[in-house]
Design an enzyme around this catalytic site. Structure first.
Site: not given
Ligand code: F6P
Length: 324
Positions: A22, A128, A172, A214, A223
């Site tokens: 784009a 994220d 993250r 269940k 994470e």
């Molecule tokens: O910011 C995107 C992300 O995938 C997060 O969800 C994750 O914590 C981080 O990057 C992982 O980073 P890398 O690819 O450097 O391991």
């Protein structure tokens, strides 16, 4: 403005290519030259730039990853690194930048803009969805669908074997992927960094399910959750639900970062790429283009970086009500 640069930086996200497309096609439309900078700030420091034309972005709208490649540059965090980057941009006649990335990308762009005055407009590209100033970021929808696909598959086997699964998703410090994939996947509980879910609550939820016969349960762990990784949470609850409970852990990891972007992400990326470019042409600088309530808005980098993007706690409440 006659010549601009475009780059992707930080963790890649599905839809980044649609966004690059784009920017490039928009620049061609407006009669502006556009240079692709490879590997984000690292490429700026290395002088790794090339002129892009309309055909440079043919056939990429459907591809995951980023044709410009991405990196997290430590050198750009130093004044010397930024000086070299500036000199390279000057030598190439680049008058403005479109930066596609997340928090780290915009922090770098803001510092760079303050030091050297090169105007930059950002397009939010991260799975994220943790950026203030846009309802959704490029790549989030695809990541949720990828996680959901995995959750559905795990549900099949969990149910066949009467097992409890802890599934860790990315994000993250943000629980957005966890909440959305958890609701869509019918999870019994979702644990996110924004809201404390004590181990006692996890045990109680699983026990209640167990007492109602269940036989299988799925807990989504984002994470960055305070109780630790999915593996750590599973260790903590061991022996507390029922002695016969059979527990497994799956970490979805980088599968969530790849794959073809969803229709939603392709459209969002196209709007934000063009929006960022046209903002830059129109005189915007040090801002991120975002979509809020379907409107294109520009938010200062300072705010996108500093202000929190709260999770809708009603959605977490809904998980509990619907999973009974
Ligand atoms: O910011 C995107 C992300 O995938 C997060 O969800 C994750 O914590 C981080 O990057 C992982 O980073 P890398 O690819 O450097 O391991």
């Amino acid at each position: 403005m006659k010549r601009i640069g475009v780059f992707t930086s930080g963790g890649d996200a599905p839809g980044m290519n649609a966004c690059i497309r784009a920017v490039v096609r928009g620049a061609c439309y407006h009669g502006i030259e556009v240079y692709g900078i490879r590997r984000g700030y690292s490429g700026m420091i290395a002088g790794d730039l090339y002129k892009m034309e309309s055909h440079s972005v043919s056939n990429i709208v459907q591809r995951g990853g980023t044709i410009l490649k991405s990196a997290r540059s430590k050198e750009f965090m130093t004044p010397e690194g930024r000086k070299t980057a500036y000199d390279n941009l000057q030598a190439a006649g680049i008058e403005g930048l479109v930066a596609i990335g997340g928090n780290g990308t915009f922090t770098g762009a803001m510092i760079f803009g303050n030091e050297y005055g090169i105007p930059t407009v950002g397009a939010p590209g991260t799975i994220d969805n943790d950026l203030y100033g846009t309802d959704y970021t490029i790549g989030f929808d695809t990541a949720v669908n990828t996680a959901l696909d995995a959750i559905d598959r795990i549900r099949d086997t969990a149910s066949s074997h009467d097992r409890i699964f802890f599934i860790e998703v990315m994000g993250r410090d943000s629980g957005y992927i966890a909440v959305q994939s958890g609701i869509a996947g019918g999870a019994e509980l979702v644990m996110v960094p924004e809201v404390l879910t004590p181990i006692s609550e996890v045990v109680e939820t699983l026990k209640q399910g167990w007492s109602r016969s269940k036989s299988s349960s799925i807990i989504i762990v984002a994470e960055g959750d305070d109780e630790g990784s999915a593996q750590e949470v599973a260790e903590k609850i061991k022996g507390q639900v029922d002695e016969n409970a059979d527990i497994r852990v799956t970490t979805l990891g980088h599968t969530q970062r790849g794959g073809p972007p969803s229709a939603y992400d392709r459209i969002l990326a196209s709007r934000l790429g063009l929006g960022a470019l046209e903002g830059l042409i129109g005189g915007q600088k040090n801002v991120m283009a975002g979509i809020i309530n379907n409107d294109l808005v520009y938010t200062p980098f300072e705010d996108t970086i500093r202000l929190p993007k709260p999770i809708n706690e009603d959605l977490l409440r809904m998980v509990k009500i619907l999973s009974v």
